[in-house]
Design a protein around this motif. Structure first.
Motif, mmCIF file in Angstrom:
data_model
loop_
_atom_site.group_PDB
_atom_site.id
_atom_site.type_symbol
_atom_site.label_atom_id
_atom_site.label_comp_id
_atom_site.label_asym_id
_atom_site.label_seq_id
_atom_site.Cartn_x
_atom_site.Cartn_y
_atom_site.Cartn_z
ATOM 1 N N ASP A 278 -9.345 12.108 6.357
ATOM 2 C CA ASP A 278 -8.795 10.834 6.705
ATOM 3 C C ASP A 278 -9.023 9.575 5.660
ATOM 4 O O ASP A 278 -9.339 8.344 5.796
ATOM 5 C CB ASP A 278 -9.158 10.243 7.925
ATOM 6 N N LYS A 279 -8.625 10.074 4.393
ATOM 7 C CA LYS A 279 -8.850 9.107 3.239
ATOM 8 C C LYS A 279 -7.437 8.891 2.423
ATOM 9 O O LYS A 279 -7.491 9.411 1.471
ATOM 10 C CB LYS A 279 -10.129 9.445 2.372
ATOM 11 N N PRO A 280 -6.329 8.426 3.229
ATOM 12 C CA PRO A 280 -5.109 8.628 2.521
ATOM 13 C C PRO A 280 -4.812 7.755 1.257
ATOM 14 O O PRO A 280 -3.862 8.109 0.615
ATOM 15 C CB PRO A 280 -4.198 8.140 3.640
ATOM 16 N N ARG A 281 -5.833 6.848 0.866
ATOM 17 C CA ARG A 281 -5.552 6.239 -0.338
ATOM 18 C C ARG A 281 -5.529 6.800 -1.598
ATOM 19 O O ARG A 281 -4.950 6.647 -2.626
ATOM 20 C CB ARG A 281 -6.672 4.880 -0.225
ATOM 21 N N TYR A 282 -6.161 8.126 -1.433
ATOM 22 C CA TYR A 282 -6.086 9.100 -2.682
ATOM 23 C C TYR A 282 -4.706 9.837 -2.847
ATOM 24 O O TYR A 282 -4.623 10.061 -4.134
ATOM 25 C CB TYR A 282 -7.167 10.171 -2.672
ATOM 26 N N LEU A 283 -3.790 9.457 -1.801
ATOM 27 C CA LEU A 283 -2.523 9.911 -2.452
ATOM 28 C C LEU A 283 -1.810 9.255 -3.230
ATOM 29 O O LEU A 283 -1.120 9.758 -3.947
ATOM 30 C CB LEU A 283 -1.720 10.021 -0.908
ATOM 31 N N SER A 284 -2.271 8.003 -3.357
ATOM 32 C CA SER A 284 -1.652 7.060 -4.469
ATOM 33 C C SER A 284 -1.721 7.443 -5.756
ATOM 34 O O SER A 284 -1.033 7.183 -6.897
ATOM 35 C CB SER A 284 -2.038 5.553 -4.266
ATOM 36 N N TYR A 285 -2.905 8.243 -5.970
ATOM 37 C CA TYR A 285 -2.974 8.645 -7.296
ATOM 38 C C TYR A 285 -2.236 10.176 -7.633
ATOM 39 O O TYR A 285 -2.302 10.580 -9.145
ATOM 40 C CB TYR A 285 -4.518 9.183 -7.412
ATOM 41 N N LEU A 286 -1.571 10.684 -6.731
ATOM 42 C CA LEU A 286 -0.881 11.861 -7.197
ATOM 43 C C LEU A 286 0.295 11.900 -8.005
ATOM 44 O O LEU A 286 0.377 12.885 -8.934
ATOM 45 C CB LEU A 286 -0.434 12.599 -5.990
ATOM 46 N N PRO A 287 1.037 10.876 -7.993
ATOM 47 C CA PRO A 287 2.027 10.779 -9.063
ATOM 48 C C PRO A 287 1.529 10.952 -10.426
ATOM 49 O O PRO A 287 2.120 11.593 -11.392
ATOM 50 C CB PRO A 287 2.837 9.363 -8.867
ATOM 51 N N ARG A 288 0.543 9.993 -10.819
ATOM 52 C CA ARG A 288 -0.369 10.224 -12.098
ATOM 53 C C ARG A 288 -0.974 11.619 -12.330
ATOM 54 O O ARG A 288 -0.591 12.133 -13.386
ATOM 55 C CB ARG A 288 -1.458 9.163 -12.121
#
Length: 328
Positions: A278-288
């Motif tokens: 339940d740590k969705p903030r890590y998804l923001s790194y996926l495009p990089r």
């Protein structure tokens, strides 16, 4: 970030009984960190709760690094049963925030980080497990196990394993020496400290160190999951490493393979942090991460793995495949 109930007694026994305990940071694991303040003294309390965490590898690698004049935190006190470790406080000046504020110093700071790695790579590896085929395959499997189901893709698992088996010999049969691989050597885990040794850089988060190829930590630093490192900086720093470390001719291929391996692993881990923890903030790194992975896959050494990705994960299921779940 409430301190563990055992912390006051532990600190009292360590001579810090009157200290205030202030939340400092958590990370992608179960570990948490607190700053301990007693008058003019400061230290950091690591909470590595068993059975999820074991602080002994951190202590062992810290002592190994310190013995070779690298700036790892001194171990001030420990309670292994409770998973509590009191360590030296390197302050608040991480490389990431320093470069955010002073981007014109990027090349100079990264050159120091490269020089530190070159020094580390001149030493025999620490007494740690090998970074071997089983570990590589288990790690790249995280993308298939977590990311692919999250975007609704059924992929060819056996072909994925075979593709990596075809390229990992570029690393395993390299002429490079086996060295201590810190594994999370990047701008958020390197501190700028006022110390002449260790190039003025303090090391953190090395408890997962393994013995492996020297290119891995360069990938970790120059293909940073959490910070955009310009390709021109990456190229300049690889040239600097070649100048100070004189790696063998097969180094470039190994760097590309380990770049793809690490970036595939991280895509899987960051997806797992969302789905399981339940740590969705890590998804923001996926495009990089997808951008970095695709750059590595373009290297000729990665052709079998690149073919698998082309056949199994369409372009529209990559960079922004989980964008709808990223917190605003």
């Amino acid at each position: 970030m409430i301190p563990p109930a055992e912390a006051p007694a532990f600190l009292g026994q360590a001579g810090w009984g009157n200290a205030a305990i202030v939340p400092l940071a958590g990370d992608a694991s179960f570990r948490r960190y607190f700053r301990v303040i007693d008058g003019g003294r400061r230290a950091v309390l690591m909470d590595a709760p068993p059975p999820h965490e074991d602080p002994r590898p951190f202590i062992s690698i810290a002592e190994h690094l310190i013995a070779h004049d690298f700036a790892a935190p001194q171990i001030l006190a420990r309670d292994l049963e409770q998973g509590l470790v009191l360590i030296e406080d390197f302050g608040d000046l991480r490389v990431k925030e320093h470069l955010d504020a002073q981007p014109d110093t990027e090349l100079a700071v990264y050159a120091r980080a490269i020089d530190l790695l070159a020094d580390l790579h001149r030493l025999p590896a620490a007494d740690v497990p090998a970074y071997d085929r089983a570990v590589y395959q288990r790690e790249v499997g995280l993308l298939r196990e977590w990311y692919c189901p999250a975007i609704g893709l059924a992929v060819d698992t056996d072909a994925y394993v075979r593709a990596w088996d075809a390229v990992l010999p570029f690393v395993e049969q390299s002429a490079s020496p086996i060295v201590t691989v810190l594994r999370d050597y990047h701008a958020e885990n390197i501190m700028l400290i006022d110390r002449a040794s260790s190039h003025g850089l303090g090391l953190l988060d090395f408890q997962d160190a393994l013995a492996g190829h020297p290119a891995y930590d360069l990938v970790s630093l120059l293909q940073d999951a959490r910070r955009d490192v310009p390709p021109s900086t990456e190229a300049a720093m690889l040239a600097h490493y070649r100048a100070v470390a004189s790696p063998p001719a097969d180094f470039e291929a190994a760097y590309a393979v380990l770049g793809a391996q690490r970036n595939a692993k991280i895509i899987g881990i960051f997806t797992r942090l969302w789905k399981r923890d339940d740590k969705p903030r890590y998804l923001s790194y996926l495009p990089r991460m997808w951008g970095l992975l695709e750059r590595d896959l373009a290297h000729p050494a990665l052709a079998p793995v690149a073919d698998w990705f082309a056949a199994n994960i369409p372009a529209d299921k990559r960079h922004n495949g989980l964008a709808e779940f990223v917190p605003a």
